[in-house]
Design a protein around this motif. Structure first.
Motif, PDB file in Angstrom:
ATOM      1  N   ASN A   1       0.832  -1.216   0.000  1.00 48.32           N
ATOM      2  CA  ASN A   1       0.000   0.000   0.000  1.00 48.32           C
ATOM      3  C   ASN A   1       0.863   1.261   0.000  1.00 48.32           C
ATOM      4  O   ASN A   1       0.505   2.256  -0.634  1.00 48.32           O
ATOM      5  CB  ASN A   1      -0.958  -0.009   1.191  1.00 48.32           C
TER       6      ASN A   1
ATOM      7  N   ASP B   1       0.740   4.408  -2.497  1.00 46.55           N
ATOM      8  CA  ASP B   1       0.589   5.759  -1.948  1.00 46.55           C
ATOM      9  C   ASP B   1       1.676   6.705  -2.452  1.00 46.55           C
ATOM     10  O   ASP B   1       1.469   7.916  -2.515  1.00 46.55           O
ATOM     11  CB  ASP B   1       0.622   5.732  -0.419  1.00 46.55           C
TER      12      ASP B   1
ATOM     13  N   ALA C   1       0.629   9.130  -5.162  1.00 42.33           N
ATOM     14  CA  ALA C   1      -0.528   9.993  -4.910  1.00 42.33           C
ATOM     15  C   ALA C   1      -0.300  11.384  -5.501  1.00 42.33           C
ATOM     16  O   ALA C   1       0.833  11.837  -5.649  1.00 42.33           O
ATOM     17  CB  ALA C   1      -0.780  10.092  -3.411  1.00 42.33           C
ATOM     18  N   GLY C   2      -1.359  12.034  -5.818  1.00 39.30           N
ATOM     19  CA  GLY C   2      -1.285  13.401  -6.323  1.00 39.30           C
ATOM     20  C   GLY C   2      -1.375  13.476  -7.832  1.00 39.30           C
ATOM     21  O   GLY C   2      -0.979  12.557  -8.543  1.00 39.30           O
ATOM     22  N   ARG C   3      -1.867  14.597  -8.293  1.00 38.39           N
ATOM     23  CA  ARG C   3      -2.061  14.798  -9.735  1.00 38.39           C
ATOM     24  C   ARG C   3      -0.745  14.922 -10.495  1.00 38.39           C
ATOM     25  O   ARG C   3      -0.701  14.637 -11.678  1.00 38.39           O
ATOM     26  CB  ARG C   3      -2.905  16.034  -9.974  1.00 38.39           C
TER      27      ARG C   3
ATOM     28  N   ASP D   1      -0.018  11.716 -12.148  1.00 32.12           N
ATOM     29  CA  ASP D   1      -1.016  11.070 -12.998  1.00 32.12           C
ATOM     30  C   ASP D   1      -0.382  10.725 -14.345  1.00 32.12           C
ATOM     31  O   ASP D   1       0.424  11.480 -14.873  1.00 32.12           O
ATOM     32  CB  ASP D   1      -2.221  11.995 -13.220  1.00 32.12           C
TER      33      ASP D   1
ATOM     34  N   LYS E   1       2.017   5.779 -13.296  1.00 30.99           N
ATOM     35  CA  LYS E   1       1.192   5.607 -12.095  1.00 30.99           C
ATOM     36  C   LYS E   1       0.161   4.496 -12.307  1.00 30.99           C
ATOM     37  O   LYS E   1       0.005   3.610 -11.451  1.00 30.99           O
ATOM     38  CB  LYS E   1       0.479   6.921 -11.761  1.00 30.99           C
TER      39      LYS E   1
ATOM     40  N   ARG F   1       0.078   1.007 -10.312  1.00 30.17           N
ATOM     41  CA  ARG F   1      -1.148   0.734  -9.536  1.00 30.17           C
ATOM     42  C   ARG F   1      -1.782  -0.580  -9.949  1.00 30.17           C
ATOM     43  O   ARG F   1      -2.204  -1.366  -9.101  1.00 30.17           O
ATOM     44  CB  ARG F   1      -2.171   1.863  -9.726  1.00 30.17           C
TER      45      ARG F   1
END
Length: 198
Positions: A154, A158, A161-163, A166, A170, A174
């Motif tokens: 996890n 994490d 994370a965040g734009r 993106d 990512k 994921r």
């Protein structure tokens, strides 16, 4: 004439034994499959649990110990595959600095996860040979290490994370690591079931 009758009788006996063996194997696999489905129904991701373990139904049969061991083995194999993917991803040229950092951090987390899952495998083997308080102690260790492996997985996710992160990197990471985390979560649930039943 007697020889021909003997050959026919022999062929019939072999055919009956062969058919009985196939039926017995199919029954064991079917029994194992229904056992897996019942046990997986209590996990967080039951469809994934059944899908990832049903291939091993004939080996698992109706053994909670073998089910826990197989679930942990599948989790370890998926973690190793995800690590290999993330490792290759880290060698791609032209990645943003922050993406590369996240990939390297994720690789560290996956290495930790694999170490913890490997320790859990060894400890589960010891638990299977133990009784009473020793069994509980070994199962507590397995629970701790599998939980830590799940945390590592996890934490890897994490890290993206965040734009700002993106994109394809990512999403690729994921896709792999979330699957590993879900399989590990299921393994933890099945391990806890096994521990509670003994």
């Amino acid at each position: 004439m007697e020889r021909a009758s003997l050959v026919v009788l022999l062929v019939v006996v072999v055919a009956v034994l062969y058919t009985a063996g196939i039926a017995e194997s199919a029954a064991a696999k079917s029994g194992g499959a229904s056992f897996i489905k019942a046990k997986c129904s209590t996990t967080q991701y039951p469809a994934l649990c059944v899908q990832s373990l049903s291939t091993y139904a004939s080996a698992i049969q109706k053994s909670p110990k073998q089910l826990a061991h197989t679930a942990l083995t599948v989790s370890l194999a998926k973690a190793q595959s995800a690590k290999a993917f993330v490792s290759k991803l880290g060698k791609i040229k032209g990645m943003k600095k922050r993406e590369l950092e996240a990939v390297h951090d994720c690789l560290d987390e996956m290495n930790d996860s694999i170490d913890r899952l490997s320790q859990s495998m060894q400890e589960l083997e010891k638990a299977g040979k133990s009784k009473g308080q020793d069994f509980l102690w070994h199962m507590s260790n397995v629970d701790t290490w599998v939980s830590a492996a799940l945390t590592d997985e996890n934490t890897c996710v994490d890290g993206f994370a965040g734009r700002a992160l993106d994109g394809r990197v990512k999403e690729s990471v994921r896709g792999w690591v979330v699957n590993v985390a879900q399989v590990t979560s299921n393994a933890l649930a099945l391990i806890n079931q096994y521990g509670a039943e003994n």
